[in-house]
Motif scaffolding. Structure first.
Motif, PDB file in Angstrom:
ATOM      1  N   ALA A 165      21.568  17.272  31.917  1.00  0.00           N
ATOM      2  CA  ALA A 165      22.507  18.108  32.493  1.00  0.00           C
ATOM      3  C   ALA A 165      23.595  17.375  33.319  1.00  0.00           C
ATOM      4  CB  ALA A 165      21.986  19.466  33.222  1.00  0.00           C
ATOM      5  N   PRO A 166      24.770  17.820  33.367  1.00  0.00           N
ATOM      6  CA  PRO A 166      25.658  17.113  34.333  1.00  0.00           C
ATOM      7  C   PRO A 166      25.440  17.240  35.710  1.00  0.00           C
ATOM      8  CG  PRO A 166      26.585  19.394  33.799  1.00  0.00           C
ATOM      9  CD  PRO A 166      25.433  18.828  32.643  1.00  0.00           C
ATOM     10  N   GLU A 212      29.270  13.697  34.940  1.00  0.00           N
ATOM     11  CA  GLU A 212      29.156  14.581  36.361  1.00  0.00           C
ATOM     12  C   GLU A 212      30.742  15.344  36.261  1.00  0.00           C
ATOM     13  OE1 GLU A 212      30.021  11.986  39.955  1.00  0.00           O
ATOM     14  OE2 GLU A 212      30.317  10.283  38.463  1.00  0.00           O
ATOM     15  N   LEU A 213      30.978  16.209  37.048  1.00  0.00           N
ATOM     16  CA  LEU A 213      32.216  16.884  37.162  1.00  0.00           C
ATOM     17  C   LEU A 213      33.272  15.914  37.504  1.00  0.00           C
ATOM     18  CD1 LEU A 213      32.173  19.520  40.007  1.00  0.00           C
ATOM     19  CD2 LEU A 213      31.149  17.536  40.127  1.00  0.00           C
ATOM     20  N   ASN A 239      33.728  22.629  33.548  1.00  0.00           N
ATOM     21  CA  ASN A 239      32.828  23.316  34.718  1.00  0.00           C
ATOM     22  C   ASN A 239      33.223  24.703  35.124  1.00  0.00           C
ATOM     23  OD1 ASN A 239      31.860  23.878  37.446  1.00  0.00           O
ATOM     24  ND2 ASN A 239      30.974  21.544  37.505  1.00  0.00           N
ATOM     25  N   LYS A 297      30.337  25.066  30.535  1.00  0.00           N
ATOM     26  CA  LYS A 297      29.086  25.281  31.317  1.00  0.00           C
ATOM     27  C   LYS A 297      29.087  26.381  32.326  1.00  0.00           C
ATOM     28  CE  LYS A 297      25.068  22.958  33.440  1.00  0.00           C
ATOM     29  NZ  LYS A 297      25.310  23.057  35.064  1.00  0.00           N
ATOM     30  N   TYR A 352      21.110  27.537  44.390  1.00  0.00           N
ATOM     31  CA  TYR A 352      20.004  27.150  43.677  1.00  0.00           C
ATOM     32  C   TYR A 352      18.595  27.771  44.076  1.00  0.00           C
ATOM     33  CZ  TYR A 352      22.465  23.549  41.781  1.00  0.00           C
ATOM     34  OH  TYR A 352      23.389  22.665  40.760  1.00  0.00           O
ATOM     35  N   LEU A 373      13.633  23.203  34.102  1.00  0.00           N
ATOM     36  CA  LEU A 373      12.709  22.881  33.028  1.00  0.00           C
ATOM     37  C   LEU A 373      12.156  21.546  33.687  1.00  0.00           C
ATOM     38  CD1 LEU A 373      14.895  23.808  30.064  1.00  0.00           C
ATOM     39  CD2 LEU A 373      12.577  24.797  30.804  1.00  0.00           C
ATOM     40  N   LEU A 417      18.212  19.253  30.807  1.00  0.00           N
ATOM     41  CA  LEU A 417      17.354  18.897  31.872  1.00  0.00           C
ATOM     42  C   LEU A 417      18.248  18.111  33.034  1.00  0.00           C
ATOM     43  CD1 LEU A 417      14.375  17.388  30.053  1.00  0.00           C
ATOM     44  CD2 LEU A 417      14.947  19.759  30.221  1.00  0.00           C
ATOM     45  N   GLY A 418      18.184  18.725  34.278  1.00  0.00           N
ATOM     46  CA  GLY A 418      19.015  18.137  35.362  1.00  0.00           C
ATOM     47  C   GLY A 418      18.009  17.642  36.381  1.00  0.00           C
ATOM     48  N   ARG A 419      17.292  18.164  37.386  1.00  0.00           N
ATOM     49  CA  ARG A 419      16.667  17.575  37.984  1.00  0.00           C
ATOM     50  C   ARG A 419      15.207  16.948  37.790  1.00  0.00           C
ATOM     51  NH1 ARG A 419      16.818  22.828  41.885  1.00  0.00           N
ATOM     52  NH2 ARG A 419      16.821  23.697  39.816  1.00  0.00           N
ATOM     53  N   GLY A 469      20.867  21.757  45.731  1.00  0.00           N
ATOM     54  CA  GLY A 469      22.254  21.644  45.841  1.00  0.00           C
ATOM     55  C   GLY A 469      22.816  21.030  44.593  1.00  0.00           C
TER      56      GLY A 469
HETATM   57  C1  LIG Z   1      22.613  16.740  42.620  1.00  0.00           C
HETATM   58  C2  LIG Z   1      23.196  17.792  41.440  1.00  0.00           C
HETATM   59  C3  LIG Z   1      24.425  17.797  41.102  1.00  0.00           C
HETATM   60  C4  LIG Z   1      24.920  18.598  40.077  1.00  0.00           C
HETATM   61  N1  LIG Z   1      26.373  18.434  39.754  1.00  0.00           N
HETATM   62  C5  LIG Z   1      26.691  19.282  38.488  1.00  0.00           C
HETATM   63  C6  LIG Z   1      27.813  19.024  38.009  1.00  0.00           C
HETATM   64  O1  LIG Z   1      28.560  17.956  38.336  1.00  0.00           O
HETATM   65  N2  LIG Z   1      28.416  19.795  37.146  1.00  0.00           N
HETATM   66  C7  LIG Z   1      27.562  20.773  36.648  1.00  0.00           C
HETATM   67  O2  LIG Z   1      28.161  21.655  35.847  1.00  0.00           O
HETATM   68  N3  LIG Z   1      26.279  20.906  37.252  1.00  0.00           N
HETATM   69  C8  LIG Z   1      25.926  20.409  38.081  1.00  0.00           C
HETATM   70  N4  LIG Z   1      24.695  20.439  38.651  1.00  0.00           N
HETATM   71  C9  LIG Z   1      23.969  21.583  37.885  1.00  0.00           C
HETATM   72  C10 LIG Z   1      23.046  21.141  37.035  1.00  0.00           C
HETATM   73  O3  LIG Z   1      23.709  20.561  35.914  1.00  0.00           O
HETATM   74  C11 LIG Z   1      21.984  22.035  36.451  1.00  0.00           C
HETATM   75  O4  LIG Z   1      22.608  23.140  35.929  1.00  0.00           O
HETATM   76  C12 LIG Z   1      21.122  22.671  37.635  1.00  0.00           C
HETATM   77  O5  LIG Z   1      20.636  21.624  38.505  1.00  0.00           O
HETATM   78  C13 LIG Z   1      19.881  23.403  37.211  1.00  0.00           C
HETATM   79  O6  LIG Z   1      19.071  22.695  36.164  1.00  0.00           O
HETATM   80  P1  LIG Z   1      17.895  21.964  36.639  1.00  0.00           P
HETATM   81  O7  LIG Z   1      16.707  23.103  37.197  1.00  0.00           O
HETATM   82  O8  LIG Z   1      17.300  21.121  35.392  1.00  0.00           O
HETATM   83  O9  LIG Z   1      18.414  20.903  37.715  1.00  0.00           O
HETATM   84  C14 LIG Z   1      24.363  19.718  39.670  1.00  0.00           C
HETATM   85  C15 LIG Z   1      22.844  19.819  39.910  1.00  0.00           C
HETATM   86  C16 LIG Z   1      22.483  18.868  41.217  1.00  0.00           C
HETATM   87  C17 LIG Z   1      20.936  19.034  41.398  1.00  0.00           C
END
Ligand SMILES: Cc1cc2nc3c(=O)[nH]c(=O)nc-3n(C[C@H](O)[C@H](O)[C@H](O)COP(=O)(O)O)c2cc1C
Length: 367
Positions: free
Chosen positions: A37-38, A62-63, A121, A163, A201, A227, A247-249, A364
């Motif tokens: 995930a971005p 990233e954005l 975004n 997204k 969040y 996830l 998957l992000g975090r 965040g």
């Molecule tokens: C530190 C951080 C930075 C993020 N930056 C972006 C971003 O640049 N663009 C975006 O669409 N989502 C961004 N997100 C959201 C993630 O892409 C994702 O949608 C969100 O974290 C939920 O997924 P996860 O539970 O797997 O982390 C960011 C999330 C985190 C934690």
């Protein structure tokens, strides 16, 4: 060229990676159904390459501000770099003005190493972005989205994607409507983070809603949110209406999460502290190839090692030492010492050096 992983680690990677199936969403193909995930200040080329090596089927940058691109800001242009070895990368743009977004998209398309697709975004809930009308603020006026999408669509040949969040708040869930408009305007897929914008969040991602939207959607949906555990990801992969999961975090804590999601109960595959150290070493090499700025490298290594050790023995003391370390050589020595300590712990206590964590992690971000 990065140095090779040990044969033992590479063997584990190859075994699990062979279980992935490549997928195609509209005009975009990925090497597997689990994507990165971005994440701002995280998913630049070094981290994306690392995750590609560790099983991610593709990723989104990233954005990146469309205005930064159009004004040719040096920092912004560097954020657009895609390494020659990278496969299946999308560049994510943000901005409030469709004309400016279209111009930036054209510039991205003309790069020497262009992405496979351009992602918009529409999920960022951060005030600095939303107050200017970008990110998730765009979801508040769905009647304007048709023009927004088509202006960008007409400017480029590259596939266009978006997204989103599920909606502004619980009373204005409009993901199905946004998905319909995205389809009408020829976008390839929609990624949905299963929270509303006001939720930021907090709470849990609404997977019931993501699944319902995915089941009814006229175009592929990528599901995203919370996830974190391999078993949960495996279960979801086997039963989802989504065409891919993002998957992000999770992989920040657990860089082997993509691979672990392909484990079966019969497997005897286990990632050791030495494997984690090899991951960090490779990340360091990718960072060094990406930037000459020592401070950036040090900050990234600090952030990632601290996320990675969460739930490991002595993590909180190690974390304080990491942030107190005087320079990069002492930071690196500290990491080696900690990983050696973990290996000794493992020899004494068996496999369980990594606790499953629950609770909240990094609440965040820009989407
Ligand atoms: C530190 C951080 C930075 C993020 N930056 C972006 C971003 O640049 N663009 C975006 O669409 N989502 C961004 N997100 C959201 C993630 O892409 C994702 O949608 C969100 O974290 C939920 O997924 P996860 O539970 O797997 O982390 C960011 C999330 C985190 C934690």
């Amino acid at each position: 060229m990065v140095s090779a992983f040990s044969p033992d680690l590479q063997n584990k990677i190859d075994t699990l990676m062979a279980r992935r199936k490549s997928i195609t969403l509209g005009r975009v193909s990925f090497d597997g159904p689990l994507l990165v995930a971005p994440m701002s200040a995280i998913t630049s080329a070094p981290y994306r390459m690392l995750m590609q090596d560790l099983g991610a089927g593709g990723s989104i940058s990233e954005l990146i501000s469309c205005h930064g691109i159009n004004y040719k800001g040096v920092k912004t242009l560097h954020m657009l770099s895609i390494a020659a070895e990278e496969r299946n990368v999308g560049i994510q743009l943000f901005g409030e003005d469709p004309e400016a977004m279209a111009l930036a998209a054209k510039r991205v398309e003309a790069l020497e190493h262009p992405p496979k697709f351009i992602d918009i975004n529409m999920g960022c809930p951060v005030r600095k972005v939303v107050s200017k009308g970008a990110g998730s603020a765009l979801l508040r006026a769905p009647e304007k989205l048709g023009t927004f999408f088509s202006t960008m669509r007409k400017a480029i040949q590259l596939p266009l994607t978006v997204k989103i969040r599920t909606g502004q708040n619980e009373e204005s869930i409009n993901a199905p409507e946004v998905v319909r408009i995205a389809h009408e305007e020829g976008l390839e897929f929609v990624s949905i983070h299963g929270r509303t914008s006001v939720q930021q969040y907090r709470g849990k991602a609404n997977w019931e809603l993501i699944e319902k939207v995915a089941q009814e959607a006229p175009l592929p949906i990528i599901g995203n949110g919370d996830l974190q555990a391999p078993e949960e990801i495996r279960k979801r992969l086997n039963a989802t209406h989504c065409k891919a999961l993002m998957l992000g975090r999770g992989p920040l804590r657990s860089p082997f999460l993509f691979l672990e999601s392909y484990l079966t109960p019969e497997d005897k595959i286990f990632f050791t502290p030495g494997d984690y150290f090899q991951v960090l070493s490779r990340y360091r090499q990718y960072l060094e190839a990406y930037t000459p700025i020592a401070r950036v490298i040090e900050t990234q290594i600090k952030k990632h090692v601290v996320w990675m050790v969460a739930g490991m023995p002595g993590a909180s003391q190690f974390r304080s030492q990491v942030f107190a370390s005087a320079d990069f050589p002492s930071l690196w020595a500290l990491i080696i010492q900690y990983m050696e300590g973990l290996t000794a712990h493992l020899q004494q206590h068996g496999e369980g050096f990594r606790e499953a964590l629950d609770g909240d992690f990094m609440e965040g971000g820009h989407g």
